[in-house]
Each structure stands twice: as structure tokens, then as C-alpha cells.
Design a protein around this motif. Structure first.
Motif, PDB file in Angstrom:
ATOM      1  N   VAL A   1       0.843  -1.205   0.000  1.00 16.45           N
ATOM      2  CA  VAL A   1       0.000   0.000   0.000  1.00 16.45           C
ATOM      3  C   VAL A   1       0.875   1.250   0.000  1.00 16.45           C
ATOM      4  O   VAL A   1       0.640   2.192  -0.774  1.00 16.45           O
ATOM      5  CB  VAL A   1      -0.952  -0.017   1.218  1.00 16.45           C
TER       6      VAL A   1
ATOM      7  N   PHE B   1      -7.792   5.412  -3.557  1.00 15.37           N
ATOM      8  CA  PHE B   1      -8.057   4.600  -2.377  1.00 15.37           C
ATOM      9  C   PHE B   1      -8.751   3.294  -2.758  1.00 15.37           C
ATOM     10  O   PHE B   1      -8.383   2.222  -2.286  1.00 15.37           O
ATOM     11  CB  PHE B   1      -8.912   5.386  -1.373  1.00 15.37           C
TER      12      PHE B   1
ATOM     13  N   LEU C   1      -7.180  -0.353  -2.236  1.00 10.15           N
ATOM     14  CA  LEU C   1      -7.917  -1.312  -1.424  1.00 10.15           C
ATOM     15  C   LEU C   1      -8.220  -2.586  -2.203  1.00 10.15           C
ATOM     16  O   LEU C   1      -8.037  -3.701  -1.692  1.00 10.15           O
ATOM     17  CB  LEU C   1      -9.211  -0.677  -0.914  1.00 10.15           C
TER      18      LEU C   1
ATOM     19  N   SER D   1      -5.052  -4.576  -2.611  1.00  7.46           N
ATOM     20  CA  SER D   1      -4.647  -5.180  -1.340  1.00  7.46           C
ATOM     21  C   SER D   1      -5.474  -6.420  -1.024  1.00  7.46           C
ATOM     22  O   SER D   1      -4.933  -7.449  -0.594  1.00  7.46           O
ATOM     23  CB  SER D   1      -4.790  -4.176  -0.202  1.00  7.46           C
TER      24      SER D   1
END
Length: 112
Positions: A29, A56, A60, A63
């Protein structure tokens, strides 16, 4: 003091954290945000990039995808890991294969 049930739950959470290699994901990240700030948009202010909602969501999603990839890798390589890394495998076996698959499918279908 924690009860036996709470200790087992805590160990299972630590085990799942070990399976998804939770220590690698924050580094990924950070790398994505730093690449966005210094390579992809060096002319923009860093705060506008950090608070960008689209970035974002992208970070996300990547991830969660990486975490699910670690889970499925652990699922298929469990027998090999038992030979190569017996101590880590003992911790990873606290979470059942069924639970690993549930978490894997949950992470993958979360973004549909």
C-alpha cells in the motif's frame, strides 16, 4: 486474563494474519501511494493524491486481491509448506482449510 476460548480466537486471528502475510500488505500500500505521489503525478500536491477516493479504491482492491492470492497459495501449498517450514505451518493450521476458502471467496466477491 483471557479465557481459553478467547486465547484460541486470538491465535486464529494471528494465524490468518500469517496466512495473508499481513506484514507485506501495508508495504505494498505504501509503495502504491509513493509511486502515485512521486512517479505518476509529481505535479500534484501530495495531500490531494493521498485523499483521492479513486486511488483509495484501487489500492484497497489490489490489497484485498493480494491477500486472497496469499490465502489460495497457502491452501494449495499446505503439504509442501509442512516439509519446508514446519513451525510456520503449525501456526497456519490453526485456521481450517474450509475457513481459508471462505475468506478467499469473501475477499474475491467483495468487489463484484
Amino acid at each position: 486474563m483471557l479465557s481459553r476460548k478467547n486465547k484460541l480466537l486470538l491465535l486464529k486471528i494471528i494465524s490468518l494474519f500469517s496466512v495473508v502475510r499481513g506484514y507485506n500488505i501495508p508495504i505494498i500500500v505504501l509503495a502504491q501511494y509513493l509511486a502515485s505521489i512521486f512517479i505518476l503525478a509529481p505535479e500534484k500536491r501530495a495531500l490531494s493524491i493521498i485523499f483521492d477516493f479513486n486511488l483509495f479504491i484501487l489500492v484497497l482492491a489490489s490489497s484485498l486481491t493480494i491477500a486472497s492470492g496469499y490465502i489460495i497459495n497457502s491452501f494449495y501449498d499446505s503439504k509442501k509448506d509442512l516439509i519446508n517450514r514446519p513451525n510456520k505451518t503449525h501456526l497456519d493450521r490453526l485456521v481450517s482449510q474450509k475457513t481459508k476458502l471462505y475468506v478467499y471467496f469473501s475477499l474475491n466477491f467483495l468487489w463484484l
